[in-house]
Design a protein around this motif. Structure first.
Motif, PDB file in Angstrom:
ATOM      1  N   ASN A  50       7.747 -11.555  11.203  1.00 37.03           N
ATOM      2  CA  ASN A  50       7.473 -10.124  11.091  1.00 37.03           C
ATOM      3  C   ASN A  50       6.261  -9.864  10.192  1.00 37.03           C
ATOM      4  O   ASN A  50       5.458  -8.964  10.466  1.00 37.03           O
ATOM      5  CB  ASN A  50       8.695  -9.398  10.541  1.00 37.03           C
ATOM      6  N   SER A  53       3.069 -10.592  12.024  1.00 35.11           N
ATOM      7  CA  SER A  53       2.824  -9.510  12.974  1.00 35.11           C
ATOM      8  C   SER A  53       2.282  -8.273  12.263  1.00 35.11           C
ATOM      9  O   SER A  53       1.349  -7.608  12.745  1.00 35.11           O
ATOM     10  CB  SER A  53       4.117  -9.172  13.718  1.00 35.11           C
ATOM     11  N   LEU A  54       2.853  -7.959  11.112  1.00 32.51           N
ATOM     12  CA  LEU A  54       2.415  -6.795  10.339  1.00 32.51           C
ATOM     13  C   LEU A  54       0.983  -6.969   9.855  1.00 32.51           C
ATOM     14  O   LEU A  54       0.151  -6.064  10.014  1.00 32.51           O
ATOM     15  CB  LEU A  54       3.338  -6.591   9.138  1.00 32.51           C
ATOM     16  N   ASP A  56      -1.388  -8.893  10.973  1.00 35.71           N
ATOM     17  CA  ASP A  56      -2.311  -8.839  12.115  1.00 35.71           C
ATOM     18  C   ASP A  56      -2.556  -7.397  12.542  1.00 35.71           C
ATOM     19  O   ASP A  56      -3.686  -7.015  12.867  1.00 35.71           O
ATOM     20  CB  ASP A  56      -1.743  -9.636  13.291  1.00 35.71           C
ATOM     21  N   SER A  57      -1.494  -6.593  12.519  1.00 38.66           N
ATOM     22  CA  SER A  57      -1.613  -5.193  12.906  1.00 38.66           C
ATOM     23  C   SER A  57      -2.486  -4.420  11.929  1.00 38.66           C
ATOM     24  O   SER A  57      -3.333  -3.612  12.335  1.00 38.66           O
ATOM     25  CB  SER A  57      -0.223  -4.553  12.980  1.00 38.66           C
ATOM     26  N   LEU A  58      -2.309  -4.663  10.639  1.00 37.23           N
ATOM     27  CA  LEU A  58      -3.113  -3.967   9.634  1.00 37.23           C
ATOM     28  C   LEU A  58      -4.591  -4.313   9.797  1.00 37.23           C
ATOM     29  O   LEU A  58      -5.457  -3.431   9.769  1.00 37.23           O
ATOM     30  CB  LEU A  58      -2.634  -4.351   8.231  1.00 37.23           C
ATOM     31  N   SER A  60      -6.113  -5.373  12.431  1.00 35.47           N
ATOM     32  CA  SER A  60      -6.644  -4.948  13.727  1.00 35.47           C
ATOM     33  C   SER A  60      -6.876  -3.444  13.809  1.00 35.47           C
ATOM     34  O   SER A  60      -7.684  -2.992  14.631  1.00 35.47           O
ATOM     35  CB  SER A  60      -5.684  -5.359  14.853  1.00 35.47           C
ATOM     36  N   ASN A  61      -6.186  -2.671  12.997  1.00 32.45           N
ATOM     37  CA  ASN A  61      -6.218  -1.212  13.143  1.00 32.45           C
ATOM     38  C   ASN A  61      -6.887  -0.452  12.011  1.00 32.45           C
ATOM     39  O   ASN A  61      -7.133   0.750  12.137  1.00 32.45           O
ATOM     40  CB  ASN A  61      -4.789  -0.676  13.304  1.00 32.45           C
ATOM     41  N   TYR A  69      -4.545   2.318   6.935  1.00 35.14           N
ATOM     42  CA  TYR A  69      -3.571   2.128   8.006  1.00 35.14           C
ATOM     43  C   TYR A  69      -2.251   1.610   7.428  1.00 35.14           C
ATOM     44  O   TYR A  69      -2.239   0.784   6.512  1.00 35.14           O
ATOM     45  CB  TYR A  69      -4.107   1.134   9.039  1.00 35.14           C
ATOM     46  N   ASN A  71       1.886   0.349   8.719  1.00 42.03           N
ATOM     47  CA  ASN A  71       2.711  -0.019   9.854  1.00 42.03           C
ATOM     48  C   ASN A  71       3.978  -0.700   9.359  1.00 42.03           C
ATOM     49  O   ASN A  71       4.097  -1.082   8.190  1.00 42.03           O
ATOM     50  CB  ASN A  71       1.948  -0.938  10.807  1.00 42.03           C
ATOM     51  N   ALA A  73       6.985  -3.696  10.681  1.00 43.96           N
ATOM     52  CA  ALA A  73       7.320  -4.746  11.649  1.00 43.96           C
ATOM     53  C   ALA A  73       8.738  -5.240  11.389  1.00 43.96           C
ATOM     54  O   ALA A  73       9.168  -5.354  10.241  1.00 43.96           O
ATOM     55  CB  ALA A  73       6.341  -5.910  11.543  1.00 43.96           C
ATOM     56  N   TYR A 127       2.435  -5.030   0.877  1.00 39.50           N
ATOM     57  CA  TYR A 127       3.557  -5.051   1.815  1.00 39.50           C
ATOM     58  C   TYR A 127       4.843  -5.282   1.037  1.00 39.50           C
ATOM     59  O   TYR A 127       4.851  -5.851  -0.053  1.00 39.50           O
ATOM     60  CB  TYR A 127       3.368  -6.101   2.920  1.00 39.50           C
TER      61      TYR A 127
END
Length: 277
Positions: A50, A53-54, A56-58, A60-61, A69, A71, A73, A127
Motif C-alpha cells: 500500500n 502504491s501511495l 507512486d501516486s503522490l 505521479s500527481n 497532492y 491520497n 491507499a 505519510y
C-alpha cells in the motif's frame, strides 16, 4: 493532539563551499526528517504494498495538482495516508524530482515506521497509518547558522517583515507568498511563506504566526533562516533564493495525449459536419 516543536540549530559546515552559508536557490537538499519508532510488523507485506502504491501516486500527481497532492491507499488496518507539497517557486521538473527523491529517502531512512515526515528544501512529504488531512499541527524544525548575525539596523525590521508575509500568505490562491524588504544600506532581505492546502486560511495564519513566536529567539537576529513545519513553512534570506520565472504554480494546463486525441477527434467531426451545412 500534543503540540511538538523541534528546534534544530544548524551550524553549517560547508561554508568553504558556500561562503554565504546557505545553498543557492537552485540547489536542493534534505532539511530534516522525523520517523516514528519501528512500530509495525508487516508479516504479509500488505502495508509495504500500500505504501509503494501511495508514494507512486503522490509522485505521479503532484505536478498536475500544482504542487500539492494527498491520497490514501489500502483498507482498514493497512491503510496509508500521504501528502506531498512542493515549494511554490520551483519549476515543474524540480517539483517532480524532489518528490521522487523524498519518497526514496523516506523508505530508506524509515523502513519500519508508519508515520514519516521528510523535509527537503524544495518539497515536503508525510505519510501515516492515521489520517492527518486538514489537521493543523505545529511540529516544526528550524535551520539557521548560529554565528550568522544580521546587521543590527536590520534586526528590528526582520520579524515585522516576516509577520507581514505571514499575514498575506493565507489570502493568496495557493497560500504561498514572497516579498522583499529594502533594508537601506544593508541591502535587501527576501522572505517567503507557504501552507499546505488542506488546512483553512485561518489555520494557515495561526500556523505561521505560531512559528514566528516559537522560534523568535532563535531567528530574531539572524540574516538567514528556514522553518519547516507539518502545515506551514517560512524562509528568510539576504539574497533572492526563490525564482521569479516559470514555476509549477504558473505552469499552464497541458492536455494529456488522450485528451488531445479526443479534442482532435471532436474538431475533425465538427469540420466534417460543417461541410454538409
Amino acid at each position: 493532539m500534543q503540540t511538538l516543536y523541534l528546534v534544530v540549530p544548524c551550524v553549517i559546515f560547508f561554508l568553504s563551499v558556500f561562503p554565504n552559508g546557505f545553498c543557492l536557490a537552485d540547489t536542493n537538499m534534505k532539511s530534516g526528517s522525523q520517523c516514528s519508532e519501528a512500530d509495525y510488523s508487516d508479516t504479509d507485506g500488505t502495508f509495504q504494498t500500500n505504501l509503494r502504491s501511495l508514494l507512486d501516486s503522490l509522485a505521479s500527481n503532484v505536478v498536475e495538482h500544482h504542487g500539492f497532492y494527498q491520497n490514501v491507499a489500502g483498507k482498514k488496518a493497512n491503510r496509508v495516508y500521504g501528502t506531498v507539497l512542493c515549494r511554490g517557486d520551483i519549476s515543474v521538473s524540480n517539483c517532480s524530482d524532489c518528490t521522487l527523491n523524498s519518497t526514496r529517502v523516506a523508505t530508506n531512512d524509515c523502513p519500519m515506521s508508519n508515520d514519516v515526515t521528510i523535509w527537503f528544501r524544495w518539497c515536503f512529504l508525510r505519510y501515516s497509518n492515521e489520517s492527518f488531512f486538514g489537521d493543523m499541527q505545529q511540529t516544526a524544525v528550524t535551520i539557521t547558522n548560529e554565528t550568522d548575525f544580521d546587521d543590527p539596523s536590520v534586526v528590528s525590521e526582520g520579524l515585522p517583515f516576516m509577520t507581514g508575509i505571514a499575514a498575506e500568505a493565507p489570502d493568496k490562491s495557493f497560500m504561498f507568498h514572497t516579498a522583499v524588504l529594502n533594508a537601506n544600506k544593508s541591502g535587501k532581505r527576501y522572505g517567503m511563506a507557504q501552507c499546505t492546502r488542506d488546512i483553512s486560511r485561518e489555520d494557515c495564519r495561526r500556523c505561521l504566526d505560531a512559528q514566528l513566536v516559537t522560534f523568535r529567539t532563535v531567528i530574531g537576529n539572524k540574516r538567514r533562516w528556514e522553518i519547516y513545519g507539518s502545515n506551514c513553512f517560512m524562509w528568510y534570506n539576504d539574497y533572492q533564493f526563490y525564482s521569479n520565472g516559470s514555476t509549477l504554480l504558473s505552469a499552464a494546463w497541458r492536455p494529456s495525449s488522450c485528451t488531445s486525441s479526443i479534442i482532435g477527434f471532436i474538431l475533425a467531426v465538427s469540420a466534417a459536419l460543417l461541410m454538409f451545412f
